[in-house]
Design a protein around this motif. Structure first.
Motif, PDB file in Angstrom:
ATOM      1  N   VAL A  47     -13.563  27.329  39.284  1.00 45.06           N
ATOM      2  CA  VAL A  47     -14.406  27.604  38.127  1.00 45.06           C
ATOM      3  C   VAL A  47     -15.790  26.997  38.250  1.00 45.06           C
ATOM      4  O   VAL A  47     -16.701  27.390  37.530  1.00 45.06           O
ATOM      5  CB  VAL A  47     -13.749  27.146  36.802  1.00 45.06           C
ATOM      6  CG1 VAL A  47     -12.504  27.966  36.505  1.00 45.06           C
ATOM      7  CG2 VAL A  47     -13.426  25.674  36.821  1.00 45.06           C
ATOM      8  N   LEU A  48     -15.964  26.058  39.177  1.00 45.14           N
ATOM      9  CA  LEU A  48     -17.238  25.361  39.227  1.00 45.14           C
ATOM     10  C   LEU A  48     -17.381  24.628  40.552  1.00 45.14           C
ATOM     11  O   LEU A  48     -16.417  24.085  41.076  1.00 45.14           O
ATOM     12  CB  LEU A  48     -17.281  24.340  38.090  1.00 45.14           C
ATOM     13  CG  LEU A  48     -18.566  23.624  37.780  1.00 45.14           C
ATOM     14  CD1 LEU A  48     -19.655  24.592  37.354  1.00 45.14           C
ATOM     15  CD2 LEU A  48     -18.323  22.609  36.671  1.00 45.14           C
ATOM     16  N   ALA A  49     -18.578  24.611  41.083  1.00 44.42           N
ATOM     17  CA  ALA A  49     -18.920  23.779  42.233  1.00 44.42           C
ATOM     18  C   ALA A  49     -20.285  23.172  41.948  1.00 44.42           C
ATOM     19  O   ALA A  49     -21.231  23.886  41.629  1.00 44.42           O
ATOM     20  CB  ALA A  49     -18.958  24.588  43.520  1.00 44.42           C
ATOM     21  N   LEU A  50     -20.356  21.855  42.008  1.00 46.77           N
ATOM     22  CA  LEU A  50     -21.574  21.138  41.650  1.00 46.77           C
ATOM     23  C   LEU A  50     -21.941  20.124  42.705  1.00 46.77           C
ATOM     24  O   LEU A  50     -21.065  19.501  43.309  1.00 46.77           O
ATOM     25  CB  LEU A  50     -21.371  20.369  40.335  1.00 46.77           C
ATOM     26  CG  LEU A  50     -21.050  21.173  39.098  1.00 46.77           C
ATOM     27  CD1 LEU A  50     -20.621  20.241  37.978  1.00 46.77           C
ATOM     28  CD2 LEU A  50     -22.251  21.984  38.677  1.00 46.77           C
ATOM     29  N   ASN A  96     -18.244  18.620  30.894  1.00 50.99           N
ATOM     30  CA  ASN A  96     -18.587  19.698  29.985  1.00 50.99           C
ATOM     31  C   ASN A  96     -17.764  20.951  30.268  1.00 50.99           C
ATOM     32  O   ASN A  96     -17.207  21.551  29.353  1.00 50.99           O
ATOM     33  CB  ASN A  96     -20.085  20.004  30.078  1.00 50.99           C
ATOM     34  CG  ASN A  96     -20.510  21.085  29.129  1.00 50.99           C
ATOM     35  OD1 ASN A  96     -20.094  21.103  27.969  1.00 50.99           O
ATOM     36  ND2 ASN A  96     -21.327  21.987  29.602  1.00 50.99           N
ATOM     37  N   TYR A  97     -17.659  21.342  31.519  1.00 45.23           N
ATOM     38  CA  TYR A  97     -16.920  22.548  31.855  1.00 45.23           C
ATOM     39  C   TYR A  97     -15.422  22.365  31.689  1.00 45.23           C
ATOM     40  O   TYR A  97     -14.731  23.278  31.240  1.00 45.23           O
ATOM     41  CB  TYR A  97     -17.277  23.028  33.257  1.00 45.23           C
ATOM     42  CG  TYR A  97     -18.671  23.592  33.273  1.00 45.23           C
ATOM     43  CD1 TYR A  97     -18.949  24.835  32.739  1.00 45.23           C
ATOM     44  CD2 TYR A  97     -19.718  22.839  33.762  1.00 45.23           C
ATOM     45  CE1 TYR A  97     -20.234  25.326  32.704  1.00 45.23           C
ATOM     46  CE2 TYR A  97     -21.016  23.330  33.744  1.00 45.23           C
ATOM     47  CZ  TYR A  97     -21.269  24.576  33.212  1.00 45.23           C
ATOM     48  OH  TYR A  97     -22.538  25.052  33.171  1.00 45.23           O
ATOM     49  N   ILE A  98     -14.913  21.226  32.041  1.00 42.91           N
ATOM     50  CA  ILE A  98     -13.480  20.979  31.882  1.00 42.91           C
ATOM     51  C   ILE A  98     -13.085  21.039  30.411  1.00 42.91           C
ATOM     52  O   ILE A  98     -12.033  21.565  30.060  1.00 42.91           O
ATOM     53  CB  ILE A  98     -13.093  19.627  32.520  1.00 42.91           C
ATOM     54  CG1 ILE A  98     -13.196  19.741  34.031  1.00 42.91           C
ATOM     55  CG2 ILE A  98     -11.687  19.212  32.110  1.00 42.91           C
ATOM     56  CD1 ILE A  98     -13.060  18.422  34.757  1.00 42.91           C
ATOM     57  N   ASN A  99     -13.929  20.537  29.537  1.00 46.34           N
ATOM     58  CA  ASN A  99     -13.631  20.577  28.105  1.00 46.34           C
ATOM     59  C   ASN A  99     -13.529  21.992  27.560  1.00 46.34           C
ATOM     60  O   ASN A  99     -12.897  22.215  26.526  1.00 46.34           O
ATOM     61  CB  ASN A  99     -14.684  19.786  27.324  1.00 46.34           C
ATOM     62  CG  ASN A  99     -14.525  18.300  27.518  1.00 46.34           C
ATOM     63  OD1 ASN A  99     -13.452  17.806  27.860  1.00 46.34           O
ATOM     64  ND2 ASN A  99     -15.597  17.561  27.325  1.00 46.34           N
ATOM     65  N   HIS A 100     -14.122  22.968  28.219  1.00 43.69           N
ATOM     66  CA  HIS A 100     -14.055  24.356  27.778  1.00 43.69           C
ATOM     67  C   HIS A 100     -12.752  25.044  28.188  1.00 43.69           C
ATOM     68  O   HIS A 100     -12.451  26.126  27.693  1.00 43.69           O
ATOM     69  CB  HIS A 100     -15.225  25.166  28.380  1.00 43.69           C
ATOM     70  CG  HIS A 100     -16.530  24.902  27.732  1.00 43.69           C
ATOM     71  ND1 HIS A 100     -17.424  23.978  28.213  1.00 43.69           N
ATOM     72  CD2 HIS A 100     -17.090  25.426  26.625  1.00 43.69           C
ATOM     73  CE1 HIS A 100     -18.486  23.954  27.440  1.00 43.69           C
ATOM     74  NE2 HIS A 100     -18.311  24.829  26.471  1.00 43.69           N
ATOM     75  N   ILE A 101     -12.009  24.468  29.088  1.00 43.71           N
ATOM     76  CA  ILE A 101     -10.819  25.127  29.632  1.00 43.71           C
ATOM     77  C   ILE A 101      -9.586  24.624  28.890  1.00 43.71           C
ATOM     78  O   ILE A 101      -9.186  23.482  29.028  1.00 43.71           O
ATOM     79  CB  ILE A 101     -10.694  24.872  31.149  1.00 43.71           C
ATOM     80  CG1 ILE A 101     -11.946  25.387  31.863  1.00 43.71           C
ATOM     81  CG2 ILE A 101      -9.443  25.544  31.699  1.00 43.71           C
ATOM     82  CD1 ILE A 101     -12.022  24.997  33.319  1.00 43.71           C
ATOM     83  N   GLN A 102      -9.012  25.506  28.106  1.00 43.49           N
ATOM     84  CA  GLN A 102      -7.841  25.167  27.302  1.00 43.49           C
ATOM     85  C   GLN A 102      -6.559  25.570  28.033  1.00 43.49           C
ATOM     86  O   GLN A 102      -6.606  26.262  29.038  1.00 43.49           O
ATOM     87  CB  GLN A 102      -7.917  25.895  25.954  1.00 43.49           C
ATOM     88  CG  GLN A 102      -9.174  25.580  25.168  1.00 43.49           C
ATOM     89  CD  GLN A 102      -9.312  24.098  24.848  1.00 43.49           C
ATOM     90  OE1 GLN A 102      -8.362  23.463  24.407  1.00 43.49           O
ATOM     91  NE2 GLN A 102     -10.484  23.553  25.091  1.00 43.49           N
ATOM     92  N   GLY A 103      -5.424  25.170  27.500  1.00 42.36           N
ATOM     93  CA  GLY A 103      -4.140  25.573  28.059  1.00 42.36           C
ATOM     94  C   GLY A 103      -3.471  24.454  28.820  1.00 42.36           C
ATOM     95  O   GLY A 103      -3.942  23.318  28.839  1.00 42.36           O
ATOM     96  N   GLU A 110     -17.123  31.991  27.690  1.00 43.80           N
ATOM     97  CA  GLU A 110     -18.352  32.505  28.306  1.00 43.80           C
ATOM     98  C   GLU A 110     -19.072  31.431  29.124  1.00 43.80           C
ATOM     99  O   GLU A 110     -19.593  31.708  30.202  1.00 43.80           O
ATOM    100  CB  GLU A 110     -19.283  33.059  27.227  1.00 43.80           C
ATOM    101  CG  GLU A 110     -20.564  33.645  27.767  1.00 43.80           C
ATOM    102  CD  GLU A 110     -20.361  34.861  28.671  1.00 43.80           C
ATOM    103  OE1 GLU A 110     -21.225  35.096  29.525  1.00 43.80           O
ATOM    104  OE2 GLU A 110     -19.334  35.558  28.533  1.00 43.80           O
ATOM    105  N   ALA A 111     -19.119  30.208  28.629  1.00 43.14           N
ATOM    106  CA  ALA A 111     -19.805  29.124  29.349  1.00 43.14           C
ATOM    107  C   ALA A 111     -19.213  28.904  30.729  1.00 43.14           C
ATOM    108  O   ALA A 111     -19.924  28.571  31.677  1.00 43.14           O
ATOM    109  CB  ALA A 111     -19.747  27.831  28.537  1.00 43.14           C
ATOM    110  N   VAL A 112     -17.922  29.109  30.871  1.00 39.67           N
ATOM    111  CA  VAL A 112     -17.256  28.944  32.165  1.00 39.67           C
ATOM    112  C   VAL A 112     -17.468  30.186  33.025  1.00 39.67           C
ATOM    113  O   VAL A 112     -17.774  30.095  34.212  1.00 39.67           O
ATOM    114  CB  VAL A 112     -15.751  28.648  31.976  1.00 39.67           C
ATOM    115  CG1 VAL A 112     -15.039  28.547  33.317  1.00 39.67           C
ATOM    116  CG2 VAL A 112     -15.556  27.363  31.169  1.00 39.67           C
ATOM    117  N   ARG A 113     -17.336  31.383  32.418  1.00 40.33           N
ATOM    118  CA  ARG A 113     -17.521  32.632  33.179  1.00 40.33           C
ATOM    119  C   ARG A 113     -18.941  32.760  33.723  1.00 40.33           C
ATOM    120  O   ARG A 113     -19.151  33.355  34.781  1.00 40.33           O
ATOM    121  CB  ARG A 113     -17.179  33.841  32.308  1.00 40.33           C
ATOM    122  CG  ARG A 113     -15.695  34.002  32.062  1.00 40.33           C
ATOM    123  CD  ARG A 113     -15.336  35.365  31.516  1.00 40.33           C
ATOM    124  NE  ARG A 113     -16.259  35.897  30.545  1.00 40.33           N
ATOM    125  CZ  ARG A 113     -16.114  35.814  29.218  1.00 40.33           C
ATOM    126  NH1 ARG A 113     -15.049  35.215  28.714  1.00 40.33           N
ATOM    127  NH2 ARG A 113     -16.998  36.343  28.411  1.00 40.33           N
TER     128      ARG A 113
END
Length: 136
Positions: A50-53, A63-70, A109-112
């Protein structure tokens, strides 16, 4: 020494505890090698990167991890390459590419917007030069 600070920064930014007595469900499960993290997983299954930084943007990881639920697992891979230090966030364990694609379509959307893509666990297992932190 820089590696130690980078590792601690990822742990803290991701909400992880570095001491066992303060561990909660929202905190990291722990640091491990690539083999420890992924060696037991079926290489024919899939995950989503989902992300590479770069290291300079490590604060964005939380920030991105907080958007991923489940309940699917989330791993943060830290590795050094010729272009610097990188953090890659991968999410989930899916039986098929279609299943992973359906999950991408439902991500916030923030993750996509970051362009998540599907990887096989065979690919992930072949990257031996990482330190892995499983967050859930």
């Amino acid at each position: 020494m820089q590696k130690i600070f980078a590792v601690l920064a990822v742990l803290l930014l991701a909400g992880c505890s570095t001491t066992e007595n303060t561990h909660t469900d929202s905190q990291c499960i722990g640091q491990m090698t690539t083999e420890e993290a992924y060696g037991h997983l079926n290489p024919e299954r899939f995950t989503i990167q989902v992300l590479a930084l770069t290291e300079e943007r490590q604060a964005d990881v939380r920030n991105y991890i907080n958007h991923i639920q489940g309940q699917q697992p989330i791993w943060v891979n830290w590795k050094k390459s010729s272009s610097g230090r990188w953090y890659a966030v991968i999410y989930g364990d899916f039986a098929t590419k279609d299943e992973a694609k359906a999950v991408i379509d439902r991500l916030p959307e923030a993750v996509r917007q970051q362009g998540p893509f599907i990887r096989s666990f065979a690919e992930v297992q072949s990257d031996k030069q990482t330190d892995v932190f499983r967050l859930r």
